[in-house]
Write a protein that holds these residues in place. Sequence first.
Motif, PDB file in Angstrom:
ATOM      1  N   GLY A   1       3.610   5.561  -5.937  1.00 30.94           N
ATOM      2  CA  GLY A   1       3.671   5.337  -7.378  1.00 30.94           C
ATOM      3  C   GLY A   1       4.955   4.649  -7.818  1.00 30.94           C
ATOM      4  N   LEU A   2       5.512   3.799  -6.964  1.00 35.25           N
ATOM      5  CA  LEU A   2       6.760   3.121  -7.270  1.00 35.25           C
ATOM      6  C   LEU A   2       6.523   1.659  -7.642  1.00 35.25           C
TER       7      LEU A   2
ATOM      8  N   GLU B   1       0.825  -1.205   0.000  1.00 35.33           N
ATOM      9  CA  GLU B   1       0.000   0.000   0.000  1.00 35.33           C
ATOM     10  C   GLU B   1       0.866   1.264   0.000  1.00 35.33           C
ATOM     11  N   ALA B   2       1.935   1.257   0.800  1.00 31.79           N
ATOM     12  CA  ALA B   2       2.831   2.420   0.854  1.00 31.79           C
ATOM     13  C   ALA B   2       3.510   2.633  -0.496  1.00 31.79           C
ATOM     14  N   ARG B   3       3.947   1.546  -1.108  1.00 33.71           N
ATOM     15  CA  ARG B   3       4.608   1.638  -2.421  1.00 33.71           C
ATOM     16  C   ARG B   3       3.638   2.185  -3.459  1.00 33.71           C
TER      17      ARG B   3
ATOM     18  N   GLU C   1      -0.644  14.651  -4.820  1.00 35.05           N
ATOM     19  CA  GLU C   1       0.302  14.620  -5.927  1.00 35.05           C
ATOM     20  C   GLU C   1       0.010  13.394  -6.789  1.00 35.05           C
ATOM     21  N   PRO C   2      -0.001  13.577  -8.104  1.00 31.32           N
ATOM     22  CA  PRO C   2      -0.226  12.416  -8.978  1.00 31.32           C
ATOM     23  C   PRO C   2       0.906  11.399  -8.820  1.00 31.32           C
ATOM     24  N   PRO C   3       0.614  10.116  -8.964  1.00 25.45           N
ATOM     25  CA  PRO C   3       1.637   9.080  -8.808  1.00 25.45           C
ATOM     26  C   PRO C   3       2.856   9.283  -9.705  1.00 25.45           C
TER      27      PRO C   3
ATOM     28  N   ARG D   1       5.136  11.857  -8.098  1.00 21.53           N
ATOM     29  CA  ARG D   1       5.844  11.273  -6.951  1.00 21.53           C
ATOM     30  C   ARG D   1       6.953  10.350  -7.431  1.00 21.53           C
ATOM     31  N   ARG D   2       6.680   9.603  -8.481  1.00 17.37           N
ATOM     32  CA  ARG D   2       7.692   8.685  -9.032  1.00 17.37           C
ATOM     33  C   ARG D   2       8.877   9.472  -9.602  1.00 17.37           C
ATOM     34  N   LEU D   3       8.584  10.564 -10.311  1.00 18.19           N
ATOM     35  CA  LEU D   3       9.645  11.401 -10.871  1.00 18.19           C
ATOM     36  C   LEU D   3      10.528  11.981  -9.774  1.00 18.19           C
TER      37      LEU D   3
END
Length: 115
Positions: free
Chosen positions: A21-22, A15-17, A84-86, A89-91
Motif C-alpha cells: 500500500g505504498l 506488485e510488492a509496493r 491487513e488493509p493497505p 500497512r501504509r500507516l
Amino acid sequence: MDEQLGMMVGKAMREARARLGLTQVEVAAMVDMHPMVYSRVERGKMVPSTGMMRRLSMALRTPTDELLGLARPDKEARRGAQKEPPLLRRLVTLARELDEEQLEALVVMARALSR
C-alpha cells in the motif's frame, strides 16, 4: 541492459509496493532514491545496482530472488500480507520513520480515535 530483466524487476517491485500500500515516492524515500529514478525502475527502463536492489528488497519486504524472477512468490506469505488493509500497512510503514516523541503522539492520537 537486459530489457526482459528490467521488465521483470519492475513488475515485481510494482506488485510488492502495491501489496504494501505504498506510493512510488514513499518507497524511493525509504531507499534514498529520487522518485523519478524509482519510476524508471518500475517501468523496466533500468535495473538497480546490487546494493540498491538489496535496499529495495528490504523496503518492499520481498526477497531479491523474487524481484529478479528467480523464485516464485510464496503464496502463503502473500496471503498473510493481504489480510491487513493497505492503509494499515501504509500507516505502519510511515510510523517506522518517526522518532520516539512523534511515535508517542501517534499512539495518543490513535487511542483518542479508537474511543
